[in-house]
Design an enzyme around this catalytic site. Sequence first.
Site, PDB file in Angstrom:
ATOM      1  N   GLU A  90      -1.154  -4.184  14.538  1.00 40.91           N
ATOM      2  CA  GLU A  90       0.150  -4.679  15.011  1.00 40.91           C
ATOM      3  C   GLU A  90       1.191  -3.564  15.050  1.00 40.91           C
ATOM      4  OE1 GLU A  90       1.576  -8.224  13.036  1.00 40.91           O
ATOM      5  OE2 GLU A  90       3.472  -8.176  14.137  1.00 40.91           O
ATOM      6  N   LYS A 267       4.500 -14.113   6.242  1.00 45.51           N
ATOM      7  CA  LYS A 267       3.559 -13.428   7.148  1.00 45.51           C
ATOM      8  C   LYS A 267       4.009 -11.988   7.334  1.00 45.51           C
ATOM      9  CE  LYS A 267       1.739 -12.016  11.242  1.00 45.51           C
ATOM     10  NZ  LYS A 267       2.113 -10.800  11.992  1.00 45.51           N
ATOM     11  N   ASP A 283     -10.172  -6.757  -0.212  1.00 45.40           N
ATOM     12  CA  ASP A 283     -10.417  -8.040   0.445  1.00 45.40           C
ATOM     13  C   ASP A 283      -9.082  -8.652   0.883  1.00 45.40           C
ATOM     14  OD1 ASP A 283     -10.956 -10.740   1.003  1.00 45.40           O
ATOM     15  OD2 ASP A 283     -12.543 -10.870  -0.493  1.00 45.40           O
ATOM     16  N   HIS A 381      10.283  -4.019  18.659  1.00 42.35           N
ATOM     17  CA  HIS A 381       8.919  -4.248  19.119  1.00 42.35           C
ATOM     18  C   HIS A 381       8.725  -3.784  20.556  1.00 42.35           C
ATOM     19  CE1 HIS A 381       6.572  -6.495  16.199  1.00 42.35           C
ATOM     20  NE2 HIS A 381       7.668  -7.106  15.797  1.00 42.35           N
TER      21      HIS A 381
HETATM   22  P1  NAD Z   1     -18.416  -5.311  -8.147  1.00 41.15           P
HETATM   23  O1  NAD Z   1     -19.166  -6.365  -8.887  1.00 41.15           O
HETATM   24  O2  NAD Z   1     -19.121  -4.576  -7.091  1.00 41.15           O
HETATM   25  O3  NAD Z   1     -17.807  -4.261  -9.161  1.00 41.15           O
HETATM   26  C1  NAD Z   1     -17.274  -4.616 -10.399  1.00 41.15           C
HETATM   27  C2  NAD Z   1     -18.151  -4.036 -11.505  1.00 41.15           C
HETATM   28  O4  NAD Z   1     -18.044  -2.626 -11.497  1.00 41.15           O
HETATM   29  C3  NAD Z   1     -17.673  -4.464 -12.862  1.00 41.15           C
HETATM   30  O5  NAD Z   1     -18.241  -5.696 -13.168  1.00 41.15           O
HETATM   31  C4  NAD Z   1     -18.127  -3.329 -13.747  1.00 41.15           C
HETATM   32  O6  NAD Z   1     -19.413  -3.554 -14.237  1.00 41.15           O
HETATM   33  C5  NAD Z   1     -18.209  -2.120 -12.817  1.00 41.15           C
HETATM   34  N1  NAD Z   1     -17.172  -1.087 -13.044  1.00 41.15           N
HETATM   35  C6  NAD Z   1     -17.339   0.252 -13.013  1.00 41.15           C
HETATM   36  N2  NAD Z   1     -16.205   0.914 -13.240  1.00 41.15           N
HETATM   37  C7  NAD Z   1     -15.248  -0.018 -13.415  1.00 41.15           C
HETATM   38  C8  NAD Z   1     -13.841   0.029 -13.689  1.00 41.15           C
HETATM   39  N3  NAD Z   1     -13.179   1.198 -13.847  1.00 41.15           N
HETATM   40  N4  NAD Z   1     -13.166  -1.141 -13.789  1.00 41.15           N
HETATM   41  C9  NAD Z   1     -13.800  -2.310 -13.640  1.00 41.15           C
HETATM   42  N5  NAD Z   1     -15.127  -2.422 -13.399  1.00 41.15           N
HETATM   43  C10 NAD Z   1     -15.849  -1.288 -13.272  1.00 41.15           C
HETATM   44  O7  NAD Z   1     -17.110  -5.875  -7.450  1.00 41.15           O
HETATM   45  P2  NAD Z   1     -16.030  -6.979  -7.828  1.00 41.15           P
HETATM   46  O8  NAD Z   1     -14.712  -6.270  -7.910  1.00 41.15           O
HETATM   47  O9  NAD Z   1     -16.447  -7.808  -8.982  1.00 41.15           O
HETATM   48  O10 NAD Z   1     -16.060  -7.895  -6.520  1.00 41.15           O
HETATM   49  C11 NAD Z   1     -15.324  -7.553  -5.365  1.00 41.15           C
HETATM   50  C12 NAD Z   1     -16.008  -8.115  -4.121  1.00 41.15           C
HETATM   51  O11 NAD Z   1     -16.244  -9.506  -4.258  1.00 41.15           O
HETATM   52  C13 NAD Z   1     -15.171  -7.958  -2.888  1.00 41.15           C
HETATM   53  O12 NAD Z   1     -15.994  -7.391  -1.885  1.00 41.15           O
HETATM   54  C14 NAD Z   1     -14.827  -9.400  -2.491  1.00 41.15           C
HETATM   55  O13 NAD Z   1     -14.699  -9.503  -1.101  1.00 41.15           O
HETATM   56  C15 NAD Z   1     -16.010 -10.146  -2.999  1.00 41.15           C
HETATM   57  N6  NAD Z   1     -15.883 -11.592  -3.257  1.00 41.15           N
HETATM   58  C16 NAD Z   1     -14.676 -12.250  -3.172  1.00 41.15           C
HETATM   59  C17 NAD Z   1     -14.612 -13.613  -3.438  1.00 41.15           C
HETATM   60  C18 NAD Z   1     -13.268 -14.309  -3.375  1.00 41.15           C
HETATM   61  O14 NAD Z   1     -12.247 -13.651  -3.294  1.00 41.15           O
HETATM   62  N7  NAD Z   1     -13.200 -15.646  -3.433  1.00 41.15           N
HETATM   63  C19 NAD Z   1     -15.760 -14.303  -3.802  1.00 41.15           C
HETATM   64  C20 NAD Z   1     -16.952 -13.606  -3.891  1.00 41.15           C
HETATM   65  C21 NAD Z   1     -17.021 -12.255  -3.624  1.00 41.15           C
END
Ligand code: NAD
Length: 428
Positions: A90, A267, A283, A381
């Site tokens: 945008e 928005k 996300d 715009h």
């Molecule tokens: P992930 O599981 O890939 O990573 C998190 C893991 O990384 C932690 O559990 C930990 O073990 C490790 N880690 C390493 N270094 C870390 C640090 N410094 N801090 C924290 N953890 C660290 O990812 P996530 O963040 O759990 O999930 C994100 C993804 O989930 C996004 O892609 C999102 O789109 C997706 N998702 C979103 C939804 C929703 O929003 N409703 C639902 C399901 C999945």
Amino acid sequence: MQTTGHGHNRSSRIGGFHRKSPAERLDLVAAFADLDAATRAHLADMGNLLVPLADKLIENVVATMNVPIGIATNMKVDGEDVLVPMATEESSVVAAVCNAARQTYETGFTTSMSGTLMIAQVQAVNVPDPFAARLRLLERRDDIKAICDDCDPLLVKLGGGFRDIEVRILDTSSGPMLVSHLIVDTRDAMGANAVNTMAEKIAPHIATWSGGRVYLRILSNLADRRLARAHATWKLAEIGGTDVRDGILSAYHFAAADPYRAATHNKGIMNGVSAVVLATGNDTRAVEAGAHAYAARSGRYTSLTHYEVTASGDLSASIELPMAVGLIGGATKIHPTAQACLKILGVRTAERLARIIAAVGLAQNFSALKALATVGIQKGHMDLHAQNIAMMAGAVGDEVDAVARALVAKGTVRIDVAETVLAGLRGG
Ligand code: NAD
């Protein structure tokens, strides 16, 4: 069965599509949709995202969608200058942030965060004695903590992990539900996978302890334990006097009072927020869902920002919204463009990223309200919009600017007018 003008089959039932390579899939799509060679070649060019990586990020990949990244300048967040990469299709969004930040550069934005806690919900139904069951679960806090932390030793080592359990009794159309909230510190991760894993692991225990049946086990995007906050003061002299200030205030009061206006007001905030969320591989839907749910937390949807007049007559603006973003997990760590954007931002924690994003949302909102309260949104715009219209009319190279200028001068930015101007330029 549908057929195309070329007589071949058009069926969306393509067996084993997911097992094919992106190029093979694209061939099938090209045949289905009668794509010419140039269009097929355009889609096949994935630019700076390696095909094998794109193919791993999501399913059934055939191409990438390239969105420009612009840099917001003039931003100072908690005393530190920062260049903010914004990915958006945008026009005017990046310029709005630059302008707002310039008008408050001296003092910049002050930010904070409530924490990095995510909430996972576990839904139990058919619990015979929900009030007593709630207490039984709360009494199991230590067991629950042990089971949850056991799911993610790395997170615990990094200082994160289970923090608390809350249990709510919801009155629903299918009777009372016992809803447990696992509150988990996910540190530098957005944490969806982390907390979902814990919720699934704890679910059978909750079923046993509650005496009910467990269905849903998933995070809540209303991440109200992960609120990013930012505030800034725009000096009366910088913004052009009391008329402009009062116009902005009145625009805010309108949004605060009216969901129709608040939707557009918010928005605009998300124009800034989502652009940084996307640029950093986070996300966008998670952050957007959280923002809008938070805006409706009182039961009536309202503005995410607040505007007030300071004792010295300046404009004080503030924002608070859930900001579940991470530096690890999802696409953040594996998408090279996201990594580059995080490097430009110079952030080392998810908290700093979330705080910068809140400041960007506030900057965006200030610019939008100022434009609306003064010259109107279309003036800013129009130049870029005119260029888009010029390109839609077929202008290329230098023609784009020439046609756009002519459209703005005429005061009619329309595609039919652009086509006439272009034809004139080309001597047609
Ligand atoms: P992930 O599981 O890939 O990573 C998190 C893991 O990384 C932690 O559990 C930990 O073990 C490790 N880690 C390493 N270094 C870390 C640090 N410094 N801090 C924290 N953890 C660290 O990812 P996530 O963040 O759990 O999930 C994100 C993804 O989930 C996004 O892609 C999102 O789109 C997706 N998702 C979103 C939804 C929703 O929003 N409703 C639902 C399901 C999945």
